[in-house]
Design a protein around this motif. Structure first.
Motif: not given
Ligand code: MG
Ligand code: GLV
Length: 324
Positions: A44-45, A76, A107, A141, A168
């Motif tokens: 993810e991020d 993730r 999220k 988050e 987040d």
């Molecule tokens: Mg995050």
């Protein structure tokens, strides 16, 4: 006790949860040799959009080729609002379903998010004749996720843990800070001038509500609550303070977004020798009280009773889990 019995998630050590970007094959190799209780391989991020496919390939290779024994392994995936997510789940599980323990859902906003993933994972497990069942860890988050946290926690039998994604969460709630976790000088109180005349400014913990709420939602559903990232990787003292206050509130562990934070988390989320000795003394004193037909006694000038047995047992059980 209530007539409702809480079924605990499978027991795992979760003191340190190390984040490793899937786009960096060298970091994946190093994480496999590290000491984290749980490692989450990130799609993810920490991975740029152009690198998502490479990251998936690296993770599949790392899961199949590296020795991850002694650790719990998670991936993730991307959020349910992206087109990356279905391919993350399909590609990773079809290629290494039995190498993975957990999927981390970022999220998480509603119970339906978890339901949707449960359906997809169940189908792939059936099709690939998986020999073990994937568990879920959910990052809380967003304001939506925090609003629905109790439903999210109860949404699937696969659920194992809740995580507080402070960065987040700050963005989603429009908190006025750019730090990743940690305190903020503007979140404090000035003592009343009517006191002794002098005024002191006390910093507060702006994340207290979120973490305490997550602990309740997790524990009421038999899940592990885990505190999220602390961004200032140079500041071991700051990490220590954040980890300890999370541990005191009931969290099982904290993320390590840099390898140097792994040892800290392992140390800080293991009960100290002093705490374990005190807990054992309580258990012994209460054992003696039971023989004498008493429900409460004093130990070192403090009252202890049957609830103290349960409090002490938490620490003794955790120490035994760490030692195992
Ligand atoms: Mg995050
Ligand atoms: C973690 O994902 C965070 O947003 O803090």
């Amino acid at each position: 006790m209530s007539f409702t019995i809480i079924e605990p998630a499978p027991s795992r050590l979760n003191r340190s949860e190390q984040a490793v970007p899937g786009s960096n094959a060298r970091f994946l190799e190093k994480a496999a040799q590290g000491d984290a209780d749980v490692v989450f391989l990130d799609l993810e991020d920490a991975v740029a959009p152009d690198e998502k496919e490479t990251a998936r390939r690296n993770i599949i290779q790392a899961l199949n080729d590296l020795d991850w024994s002694g650790k719990t392994i998670s991936v993730r995936i991307n959020g349910l609002d992206t087109h990356y997510m279905y391919r993350d789940v399909v590609d990773i599980l079809e290629n290494c379903v039995d190498k993975l323990d957990l999927i981390m859902i970022p999220k998480a906003g509603t119970a339906s998010d978890i339901y949707a993933l449960d359906m997809l994972v169940s189908q792939i497990e059936a099709a690939t004749k998986a020999t073990k069942r994937i568990g879920f860890e959910m990052i809380i988050e967003t304001a939506l996720g925090m609003q629905n946290i109790h439903d999210i926690a109860a949404a699937s039998k696969r659920n194992e843990s809740l995580h507080f994604g402070v960065a987040d969460y700050a963005a989603s709630t429009k908190a006025r800070t750019t730090n990743i976790g940690g305190p903020n000088a503007d979140y404090g109180v000035l003592t009343d001038p009517a006191g002794d005349g002098g005024r002191d400014y006390h910093w507060g913990d702006m994340w207290h509500y979120a973490i305490a709420r997550m602990v309740v939602a997790a524990r009421a559903n038999g899940l592990r609550p885990v505190d999220g990232p602390f961004g200032d990787i140079q500041d071991a003292e700051g990490y220590r303070a954040q980890a300890l206050r999370a541990a005191v509130l009931g969290c099982e562990g904290k993320w390590a977004i840099h390898p140097s934070q792994v040892a800290l988390a392992n140390e800080l989320f293991s009960p100290s020798e002093k705490e374990v000795a005190q807990a054992k003394a309580i258990l012994e004193a209460m054992e003696q009280a039971k023989k004498e037909g008493k429900g409460a006694v004093t130990l070192n000038g403090r009252l202890i009773d049957i609830a103290s047995i349960k409090q002490a047992q938490v620490l003794v059980d955790k120490a035994a889990q760490v030692a195992a």
